[in-house]
Design a protein around this motif. Sequence first.
Motif, short mmCIF file in Angstrom:
data_model
loop_
_atom_site.label_atom_id
_atom_site.label_comp_id
_atom_site.label_asym_id
_atom_site.label_seq_id
_atom_site.Cartn_x
_atom_site.Cartn_y
_atom_site.Cartn_z
N ARG A 118 0.91 -1.28 0.07
CA ARG A 118 -0.03 0.26 -0.07
C ARG A 118 0.88 1.35 0.03
O ARG A 118 0.60 2.08 -1.01
N TRP A 171 1.47 4.12 -3.03
CA TRP A 171 0.92 5.48 -2.82
C TRP A 171 2.04 6.34 -2.86
O TRP A 171 1.82 7.34 -3.83
N LEU A 184 -6.89 3.88 -4.37
CA LEU A 184 -6.01 5.36 -4.38
C LEU A 184 -7.18 6.53 -4.01
O LEU A 184 -6.82 7.47 -3.16
N LEU A 223 -7.40 6.53 0.03
CA LEU A 223 -6.22 7.21 0.42
C LEU A 223 -6.24 8.81 0.10
O LEU A 223 -5.77 9.29 1.02
N THR A 224 -6.72 9.00 -1.12
CA THR A 224 -6.81 10.58 -1.44
C THR A 224 -7.84 11.21 -0.16
O THR A 224 -7.42 12.58 0.18
#
Length: 411
Positions: free
Chosen positions: A23, A27, A351, A354-355
């Motif tokens: 992960r 990222w 993603l 995570l953003t």
Amino acid sequence: MPAPCAPVSVTGLGLITPAGVGREATWEGVMRGRSVAATDPQLKGCAVDFACRIPDMTPEQARIGGGKAWRMGRFSQLAVLAAREAVADAGLDPAGWDGARVAVVIGSGLAGAAHLEDQTLRHHQGGPELVSPALVPMLISNMAAGEVLLDLGAHGPSMATETACASGASALATARHLLLAGLCDIAVAGGAEAAVTPVIASGFQRMGALSSRVDEPAAASRPFAADRDGFVISEGAAVLVLEREADARARGQRRYVRFAGAGQTSDAYHPTAPAPDGVHAEAALRSALAEAGLGATDVDHVNAHGTSTQLNDLTEAELIRRALPHRPSVTAAKGVLGHSLGAAGAIEAALTALTVRRSTVPPIANLTPHNLPYDLDCVTGTPRAQRVRAATSHSFGFGGHNVVLLFTEEN
């Protein structure tokens, strides 16, 4: 507008991509905003001989264990490794959970096509005795889910989704429905693909889908750029752990985002081209918004499908401009990662989570404001610090499949 559905949370993420194994490595690679495409020795002799490959794993990262790897297709191996990371990240221990209440849904576009290609060659060269007895389980598309079930000891509902390049997103939408229907308490869902082979690459090249920038592979994938000429084939896997928000709260687990809505529609227009008016893709977006109880202006960010092909980017750009005219920020991970086909929707959903969680939007590789022909707020050059209260992740697949996932901040 229909009432919002009960909240579902994302509590764990697992990623294996060409930007990095794990992960955090993925990222960091996406945040750098530089394509990882390179000439691929396994594509030597092909008209397009470059791709995005997962970097070599350490023995620990690659360990399947129990002598099982020999029977598993590479796409299944990637799914198992990503699922392990996601489950651990969610603070769950398969040794202690009620496996009957754990569902697994994994999507793949081409599944074990790489193994079929290899075994067909073996059969042609040496006859049936050279064909692996594990060919069928390495080949069939349900085995990524099957191997994850075996690895985790999950006995709840399980299935494979196959909606071409929307497969991973379809898996997440399906898993969310299983949770909301009360058919499981934990859903392990995502996508996996490992189909970078000479035959598959040649098939995409012959239909005009791949970039032909063989002299500059790292500049080839350029979502939304005026001079884009096709995608870069890739591989990867992403798995997300989904739980009802109340259950995650009860066990004190950190929650990345709320998985607030999902919309799925079909174009019924053409086998490989998107409907040029984008009306059904827009319907998927509006369906996701309705499930979340949100309006279009609530969307702060779009993780675009952004394939770097002429028709897809044009149709998606027009969709975003028309349906979200307030100009939310836009990113497209395929600029860095290439197009991992059936895994792409799950990777991009992870993603997007995570953003939202980290209030940072990754940039689009190989795109500059001067080379953007659309009225979109594309993030370029460097990451952008931004609070994202609601974000959509778009996935579209051959056959006319449209999937839009919507994530919001956790309360």
